[in-house]
Design an enzyme around this catalytic site. Structure first.
Site, short mmCIF file in Angstrom:
data_model
loop_
_atom_site.label_atom_id
_atom_site.label_comp_id
_atom_site.label_asym_id
_atom_site.label_seq_id
_atom_site.Cartn_x
_atom_site.Cartn_y
_atom_site.Cartn_z
N CYS A 279 -8.94 -2.84 5.71
CA CYS A 279 -7.52 -3.42 6.20
C CYS A 279 -6.70 -3.80 5.02
CB CYS A 279 -8.11 -4.80 6.86
SG CYS A 279 -8.32 -4.54 8.43
N GLU A 313 -9.67 3.15 6.85
CA GLU A 313 -10.10 3.20 7.87
C GLU A 313 -9.15 3.49 8.83
OE1 GLU A 313 -12.93 -0.01 8.32
OE2 GLU A 313 -12.50 -0.24 10.32
N1 ACO Z 1 9.98 0.38 9.36
C1 ACO Z 1 10.17 1.62 8.60
N2 ACO Z 1 9.43 2.08 7.51
C2 ACO Z 1 8.98 1.02 6.70
C3 ACO Z 1 8.46 -0.23 7.41
C4 ACO Z 1 9.42 -0.34 8.43
N3 ACO Z 1 9.06 -1.59 9.09
N4 ACO Z 1 7.85 -0.72 6.63
C5 ACO Z 1 7.59 -0.13 5.42
N5 ACO Z 1 8.25 1.01 5.64
C6 ACO Z 1 7.97 2.20 4.77
C7 ACO Z 1 8.80 1.94 3.60
O1 ACO Z 1 10.21 2.29 3.81
C8 ACO Z 1 8.17 2.66 2.42
O2 ACO Z 1 8.42 4.21 2.81
P1 ACO Z 1 9.30 4.81 1.45
O3 ACO Z 1 8.47 4.60 0.24
O4 ACO Z 1 9.13 6.40 1.84
O5 ACO Z 1 10.71 4.23 1.67
C9 ACO Z 1 6.48 2.64 2.96
O6 ACO Z 1 6.80 2.39 4.26
C10 ACO Z 1 5.92 1.72 2.31
O7 ACO Z 1 6.68 0.53 2.16
P2 ACO Z 1 6.45 -0.88 1.14
O8 ACO Z 1 7.43 -1.74 1.15
O9 ACO Z 1 5.37 -0.29 0.13
O10 ACO Z 1 5.16 -1.56 2.13
P3 ACO Z 1 4.98 -3.16 2.74
O11 ACO Z 1 4.66 -3.90 1.52
O12 ACO Z 1 6.31 -3.21 3.68
O13 ACO Z 1 3.41 -3.00 3.25
C11 ACO Z 1 2.26 -2.75 5.33
C12 ACO Z 1 3.20 -1.79 4.42
C13 ACO Z 1 1.04 -3.02 4.51
C14 ACO Z 1 1.71 -1.63 6.37
C15 ACO Z 1 2.89 -3.84 5.85
O14 ACO Z 1 3.86 -3.36 6.90
C16 ACO Z 1 1.98 -4.75 6.68
O15 ACO Z 1 1.17 -5.54 6.16
N6 ACO Z 1 1.99 -4.58 8.19
C17 ACO Z 1 1.33 -5.43 9.14
C18 ACO Z 1 -0.41 -5.10 8.90
C19 ACO Z 1 -0.71 -3.68 8.99
O16 ACO Z 1 -0.12 -2.94 10.08
N7 ACO Z 1 -1.36 -3.25 8.27
C20 ACO Z 1 -1.92 -1.81 8.20
C21 ACO Z 1 -2.92 -1.64 9.15
S1 ACO Z 1 -3.87 -0.06 8.90
C22 ACO Z 1 -5.06 -0.50 8.00
O17 ACO Z 1 -5.47 -1.53 7.75
C23 ACO Z 1 -6.03 0.66 7.26
#
Ligand code: ACO
Ligand code: ZN
Length: 422
Positions: A279, A313
């Site tokens: 996660c 995962e």
């Molecule tokens: N809408 C569109 N694009 C997005 C968004 C959004 N809301 N959030 C992130 N991105 C894109 C960014 O633009 C970036 O892409 P780029 O580098 O091409 O511009 C990329 O995703 C990564 O962005 P970060 O800022 O590095 O990521 P962030 O710190 O926001 O974390 C995460 C991403 C961990 C998925 C976060 O959104 C989160 O915690 N979400 C809730 C929990 C979740 O869904 N976790 C993943 C579950 S799957 C698993 O656990 C294996």
């Protein structure tokens, strides 16, 4: 939790992997996802019952000092099943499964007996996990949390213990992650709490950014609190209490007061399927600032250091998929931008990135730079895609963050038994 339905494509929520219920609502309990059927799940449940009762009888006899011919037969059957390893370890690349619609096909990866034990554990866990989730209140009880200087609206509910009085707001100590009902309790706690950074070992530090490795067994309560917190922002997360088989990598940013958690990922100590992230989550106030990418990059740095190939995962959440796709795409474009050869090998790329070849192929397909032509896959050096990538690199501001492998001080985890043996 509102209307709970299984989100696996093609599934109508009927049946249960445990064979114990008529319906399910999570992927972990979905027969279709696990490439089986409800009828088979029910048969297996019956077999499990019989085996459990046989085991009990056998144990009783064993305690009385008797070893029966059936037991001897059983033992030799198991030994032969365990010897029976995969016919061919050279597995074909599976069809790319972008939505995590089905579990990876596990046949012939491991002795049949081990696979059976794994299946049994999956089935038992699926019932336990859904029982936990079923007990969540139907109406969203918790609306927001206050943690450090942030107030965050929650996205989903989380199974905080039933005897914990629920209000619409909860208070969380930003250092030890203890949860409290009201501000007065938090203030009282803050006056006593001596924590200023996560427990465990600090395995990475560059400027203000650190990563701590926290063992779910040694710091069980911290890791459980972290999981409960993460569930508030994750739809399909299913691990809360059974944290011992996991390591947690907690990323923090330091200031003069202490190390503030920005996000984390968890990882199985021994992953049967070579998952390198179970996660992953960035806390909402820190999202979209590049921390998710740092966490992903860090997870691959650990995998590379272990000399392995890993994959997150599945299924990924929508935000998870966006973030991973973006990470894989950039890593691939960087690889091709520097590539001088003629024939590209997915295996080489996979080793270079420590990423699973399925993830690489699915990214190539999603980006649209792979084509099947005259019985061969070819990579198209589409200029606009590479220009866009170079432009993105150029646009990076001064606060662009990257993981620096030189700042990692880490030895891969070894269980007490492994450590003794080596
Ligand atoms: N809408 C569109 N694009 C997005 C968004 C959004 N809301 N959030 C992130 N991105 C894109 C960014 O633009 C970036 O892409 P780029 O580098 O091409 O511009 C990329 O995703 C990564 O962005 P970060 O800022 O590095 O990521 P962030 O710190 O926001 O974390 C995460 C991403 C961990 C998925 C976060 O959104 C989160 O915690 N979400 C809730 C929990 C979740 O869904 N976790 C993943 C579950 S799957 C698993 O656990 C294996
Ligand atoms: Zn505290």
């Amino acid at each position: 939790m509102g209307e709970s339905r299984c989100l696996v494509p093609g599934c109508d929520s009927s049946g249960h992997l445990s064979g114990l219920y008529e319906r399910h609502f999570t992927r972990v309990a979905c027969p279709l996802y696990h490439r089986t059927t409800d009828a088979q799940a029910k048969d297996q449940q019956l077999e499990r019952d019989i085996r459990a009762s046989d085991r009990q009888k056998a144990l009783n006899k064993y305690r009385q000092g008797q070893v029966t011919p059936e037991q001897k037969n059983y033992q030799s059957r198991i030994s032969s099943q365990r010897r029976q390893t995969a016919e061919s370890t050279e597995r074909k690349l599976e069809p790319v499964d972008e939505d995590g619609a089905r579990e990876t096909d596990l046949e012939n990866l491991t002795p049949a007996y081990d696979l059976m034990l794994f299946r049994e554990a999956q089935a038992v866990a699926s019932a336990r996990i859904e029982d936990d989730l079923r007990n969540l209140p139907d109406t969203p009880g918790l609306y927001s949390i206050e943690m450090g200087r942030f107030e965050m609206e929650v996205w989903y509910q989380s199974p905080y213990p039933e005897d914990f009085p629920r209000g619409s707001k909860m208070y969380i100590c930003q250092y030890c992650l203890k949860y409290l009902r009201c501000r007065t309790s938090l203030e009282r706690h803050n006056a006593k709490c001596v924590w200023r950074f996560p427990p465990g070992d600090e395995i990475y530090r560059k400027e203000a950014l650190s990563v701590f490795e926290v063992d779910g067994r040694r710091f069980k309560s911290y890791c459980q609190n972290l999981c409960l917190l993460a569930k508030l922002f994750l739809d399909n997360k299913t691990l809360y209490f059974d944290v011992e088989p996991f390591l947690f990598y907690v990323m923090t940013v330091a200031n003069s007061e202490g190390c503030h958690v920005v996000g984390y990922f968890s990882k199985e100590k021994n992953s049967f399927l070579n998952y390198n992230v179970s996660c992953i989550m960035t806390l909402p106030p820190y999202q979209r600032q590049g921390y998710g990418r740092l966490l992903i990059d860090f997870s691959y740095l650990l995998t590379k250091t272990e000399g392995k190939i890993g994959s997150p995962e599945k299924p990924l959440s929508d935000l998870g998929l966006i973030s991973y796709r973006s990470y894989w795409k950039d890593a691939l474009l960087r690889y091709f931008a520097d590539f001088r050869g003629k024939v590209v090998s997915i295996k080489d790329i996979s080793q270079e990135m420590a990423a699973n070849s399925n993830d690489i192929v699915s990214t190539l397909q999603a980006v649209g730079i792979v084509k099947y032509w005259k019985n061969k896959h070819i990579i198209l050096k589409k200029q606009d895609i590479f220009d866009e990538f170079e432009e993105k690199r150029r646009r990076r501001g001064p606060d662009h963050k990257e993981i620096d492998p030189k700042c990692l001080v880490w030895r891969p985890f070894q269980s007490a038994d492994q450590a003794k043996a080596s």
